[in-house]
Design a protein around this motif. Sequence first.
Motif, PDB file in Angstrom:
ATOM      1  N   MET A  13       0.950  -1.445   0.080  1.00  0.00           N
ATOM      2  CA  MET A  13      -0.026  -0.138  -0.084  1.00  0.00           C
ATOM      3  C   MET A  13       1.017   1.335   0.113  1.00  0.00           C
ATOM      4  SD  MET A  13      -3.116  -1.087  -0.202  1.00  0.00           S
ATOM      5  CE  MET A  13      -2.300  -2.429  -1.252  1.00  0.00           C
ATOM      6  N   ILE A  14       1.711   1.122   0.738  1.00  0.00           N
ATOM      7  CA  ILE A  14       2.600   2.390   0.899  1.00  0.00           C
ATOM      8  C   ILE A  14       3.656   2.581  -0.417  1.00  0.00           C
ATOM      9  CG2 ILE A  14       4.974   3.225   1.987  1.00  0.00           C
ATOM     10  CD1 ILE A  14       3.860   2.508   4.664  1.00  0.00           C
ATOM     11  N   PHE A  15       3.894   1.362  -0.945  1.00  0.00           N
ATOM     12  CA  PHE A  15       4.833   1.613  -2.453  1.00  0.00           C
ATOM     13  C   PHE A  15       3.875   2.029  -3.334  1.00  0.00           C
ATOM     14  CE2 PHE A  15       5.707  -0.572  -6.477  1.00  0.00           C
ATOM     15  CZ  PHE A  15       7.180   0.102  -6.561  1.00  0.00           C
ATOM     16  N   ILE A  16       2.613   1.732  -3.488  1.00  0.00           N
ATOM     17  CA  ILE A  16       1.734   2.319  -4.361  1.00  0.00           C
ATOM     18  C   ILE A  16       1.575   3.543  -4.146  1.00  0.00           C
ATOM     19  CG2 ILE A  16      -0.643   2.204  -5.253  1.00  0.00           C
ATOM     20  CD1 ILE A  16      -0.627  -0.996  -4.951  1.00  0.00           C
ATOM     21  N   GLY A  17       1.226   4.075  -3.122  1.00  0.00           N
ATOM     22  CA  GLY A  17       0.924   5.425  -2.795  1.00  0.00           C
ATOM     23  C   GLY A  17       2.146   6.500  -3.084  1.00  0.00           C
ATOM     24  N   LEU A  18       3.173   6.096  -2.562  1.00  0.00           N
ATOM     25  CA  LEU A  18       4.380   6.975  -2.444  1.00  0.00           C
ATOM     26  C   LEU A  18       5.055   6.707  -3.982  1.00  0.00           C
ATOM     27  CD1 LEU A  18       6.317   6.646   0.756  1.00  0.00           C
ATOM     28  CD2 LEU A  18       4.885   8.578   0.092  1.00  0.00           C
ATOM     29  N   GLN A  19       5.306   5.615  -4.450  1.00  0.00           N
ATOM     30  CA  GLN A  19       5.960   5.464  -5.931  1.00  0.00           C
ATOM     31  C   GLN A  19       5.251   5.263  -6.900  1.00  0.00           C
ATOM     32  OE1 GLN A  19       9.319   5.443  -5.434  1.00  0.00           O
ATOM     33  NE2 GLN A  19       9.256   5.445  -3.341  1.00  0.00           N
ATOM     34  N   VAL A  20       4.146   4.681  -7.039  1.00  0.00           N
ATOM     35  CA  VAL A  20       3.460   4.683  -8.291  1.00  0.00           C
ATOM     36  C   VAL A  20       2.292   6.015  -8.202  1.00  0.00           C
ATOM     37  CG1 VAL A  20       1.344   3.473  -9.422  1.00  0.00           C
ATOM     38  CG2 VAL A  20       3.238   2.021  -7.959  1.00  0.00           C
ATOM     39  N   LEU A  21       1.683   6.263  -7.430  1.00  0.00           N
ATOM     40  CA  LEU A  21       0.775   7.367  -7.409  1.00  0.00           C
ATOM     41  C   LEU A  21       1.477   8.693  -6.914  1.00  0.00           C
ATOM     42  CD1 LEU A  21      -2.550   5.683  -5.524  1.00  0.00           C
ATOM     43  CD2 LEU A  21      -1.840   6.079  -8.371  1.00  0.00           C
ATOM     44  N   SER A  33      -6.459   2.167   5.622  1.00  0.00           N
ATOM     45  CA  SER A  33      -7.664   1.433   4.929  1.00  0.00           C
ATOM     46  C   SER A  33      -7.499  -0.026   5.390  1.00  0.00           C
ATOM     47  CB  SER A  33      -8.107   1.734   3.662  1.00  0.00           C
ATOM     48  OG  SER A  33      -8.456   3.202   3.690  1.00  0.00           O
ATOM     49  N   TRP A  34      -6.281  -0.424   4.803  1.00  0.00           N
ATOM     50  CA  TRP A  34      -5.664  -1.926   5.045  1.00  0.00           C
ATOM     51  C   TRP A  34      -5.647  -2.154   6.201  1.00  0.00           C
ATOM     52  CZ3 TRP A  34      -4.321  -5.644   1.091  1.00  0.00           C
ATOM     53  CH2 TRP A  34      -3.667  -6.714   1.922  1.00  0.00           C
ATOM     54  N   LEU A  35      -4.892  -1.513   7.376  1.00  0.00           N
ATOM     55  CA  LEU A  35      -4.690  -1.699   8.496  1.00  0.00           C
ATOM     56  C   LEU A  35      -6.099  -1.928   9.321  1.00  0.00           C
ATOM     57  CD1 LEU A  35      -1.851   0.548   9.752  1.00  0.00           C
ATOM     58  CD2 LEU A  35      -1.752  -1.875   8.702  1.00  0.00           C
ATOM     59  N   LEU A  36      -7.085  -1.024   8.917  1.00  0.00           N
ATOM     60  CA  LEU A  36      -8.255  -1.204   9.675  1.00  0.00           C
ATOM     61  C   LEU A  36      -9.166  -2.193   8.939  1.00  0.00           C
ATOM     62  CD1 LEU A  36     -10.146   0.426  11.637  1.00  0.00           C
ATOM     63  CD2 LEU A  36     -11.201   1.813   9.738  1.00  0.00           C
ATOM     64  N   ALA A  37      -9.209  -2.336   7.866  1.00  0.00           N
ATOM     65  CA  ALA A  37     -10.194  -3.187   7.047  1.00  0.00           C
ATOM     66  C   ALA A  37      -9.853  -4.841   7.431  1.00  0.00           C
ATOM     67  CB  ALA A  37     -10.417  -3.067   5.540  1.00  0.00           C
ATOM     68  N   VAL A  38      -8.463  -5.184   6.925  1.00  0.00           N
ATOM     69  CA  VAL A  38      -8.231  -6.565   7.107  1.00  0.00           C
ATOM     70  C   VAL A  38      -8.709  -7.130   8.510  1.00  0.00           C
ATOM     71  CG1 VAL A  38      -6.233  -8.030   7.079  1.00  0.00           C
ATOM     72  CG2 VAL A  38      -6.497  -6.457   5.432  1.00  0.00           C
ATOM     73  N   PRO A  39      -8.268  -6.588   9.609  1.00  0.00           N
ATOM     74  CA  PRO A  39      -8.772  -6.844  10.791  1.00  0.00           C
ATOM     75  C   PRO A  39     -10.161  -7.003  11.012  1.00  0.00           C
ATOM     76  CG  PRO A  39      -7.066  -5.614  11.371  1.00  0.00           C
ATOM     77  CD  PRO A  39      -7.408  -5.522  10.030  1.00  0.00           C
ATOM     78  N   TRP A  40     -10.854  -6.117  10.649  1.00  0.00           N
ATOM     79  CA  TRP A  40     -12.265  -6.116  10.781  1.00  0.00           C
ATOM     80  C   TRP A  40     -12.977  -7.178   9.982  1.00  0.00           C
ATOM     81  CZ3 TRP A  40     -16.405  -4.369   7.137  1.00  0.00           C
ATOM     82  CH2 TRP A  40     -17.456  -4.254   7.619  1.00  0.00           C
ATOM     83  N   LEU A  41     -12.577  -7.367   8.847  1.00  0.00           N
ATOM     84  CA  LEU A  41     -13.023  -8.329   7.931  1.00  0.00           C
ATOM     85  C   LEU A  41     -12.655  -9.912   8.479  1.00  0.00           C
ATOM     86  CD1 LEU A  41     -12.295  -6.806   4.224  1.00  0.00           C
ATOM     87  CD2 LEU A  41     -14.368  -7.118   5.397  1.00  0.00           C
ATOM     88  N   GLY A  42     -11.454  -9.820   9.151  1.00  0.00           N
ATOM     89  CA  GLY A  42     -11.097 -11.159   9.503  1.00  0.00           C
ATOM     90  C   GLY A  42     -11.722 -11.291  11.102  1.00  0.00           C
ATOM     91  N   ARG A  43     -12.627 -10.546  11.327  1.00  0.00           N
ATOM     92  CA  ARG A  43     -13.538 -10.810  12.529  1.00  0.00           C
ATOM     93  C   ARG A  43     -12.437 -10.108  13.927  1.00  0.00           C
ATOM     94  NH1 ARG A  43     -15.913 -16.796  12.585  1.00  0.00           N
ATOM     95  NH2 ARG A  43     -17.029 -16.441  10.478  1.00  0.00           N
ATOM     96  N   GLY A  44     -11.651  -9.176  13.332  1.00  0.00           N
ATOM     97  CA  GLY A  44     -10.917  -8.392  14.549  1.00  0.00           C
ATOM     98  C   GLY A  44     -10.092  -9.413  15.458  1.00  0.00           C
ATOM     99  N   ILE A  45      -9.800  -8.722  16.621  1.00  0.00           N
ATOM    100  CA  ILE A  45      -9.080  -9.218  17.852  1.00  0.00           C
ATOM    101  C   ILE A  45     -10.184  -9.439  18.931  1.00  0.00           C
ATOM    102  CG2 ILE A  45      -6.838  -8.523  16.656  1.00  0.00           C
ATOM    103  CD1 ILE A  45      -6.725  -6.641  18.782  1.00  0.00           C
ATOM    104  N   GLN A  46      -9.741 -10.153  20.001  1.00  0.00           N
ATOM    105  CA  GLN A  46     -10.554 -10.221  21.108  1.00  0.00           C
ATOM    106  C   GLN A  46     -10.315  -8.921  22.072  1.00  0.00           C
ATOM    107  OE1 GLN A  46      -9.309 -13.719  23.114  1.00  0.00           O
ATOM    108  NE2 GLN A  46      -9.343 -15.077  21.281  1.00  0.00           N
TER     109      GLN A  46
END
Length: 210
Positions: A13-21, A33-46
């Motif tokens: 995500m950082i590579f795409i943002g800084l180097q590509v875009l 968005s990645w850090l927030l969405a992945v745990p949420w979609l993966g049922r988060g943590i206890q």
Amino acid sequence: MKKIFLFVGPTLMIFIGLQVLESVLATFVLFYSWLLAVPWLGRGIQRERFKVTSKAVILGVGSGLLFFLFIYGGLYWLHIYLLDIDQLRVLLLEWGFSGRGEIWLVLILLVANPILEEIYWRGYIYEKLRTEGTAKYAILMTASFYTLYHLLSVIPIFESFYGIIAAVPVFIAGMFWGYVREKTGTITAAIIGHVLSDTGIICVYWFIIR
């Protein structure tokens, strides 16, 4: 394959943002968005992983103050050797860190960054690795891939090969916070320590670079 994608996703995500875009705003949006969405979609943590105990607070404050002194104190004395201040000011202006951008930088580094990074690495990813292997394995892997994407942001900031060296303390912090996560059973200490460490970065920007 899925696990590797979870490891390298934040770096990608950082590579795409800084180097590509070539956009810091896009980088922030993609990364957090990645850090927030992945745990949420993966049922988060206890919920108990956020438990506040005296031990967690002491370890968090202690480690955070130590890293704060290392970051701010070290660069206060050595910035003339490690940083090209004029070039760095130009880079930060290109990244949008001026005016209101400064306020957003402070808020992101002190609130969003430590909380979301620790939820992702010492929370969600650590939890997955710990159920499959040893604590040493989980600590090493989370610290390693946590450090990986920091290389993309610190290499442009430091002179010569010092950018690579600057990533070493990031790895040490990741190892320590992983160790504390194992011993306390929560990510509270890691979040507290991370906030104080990022405060050191803010102080470097505000009192040395700005």
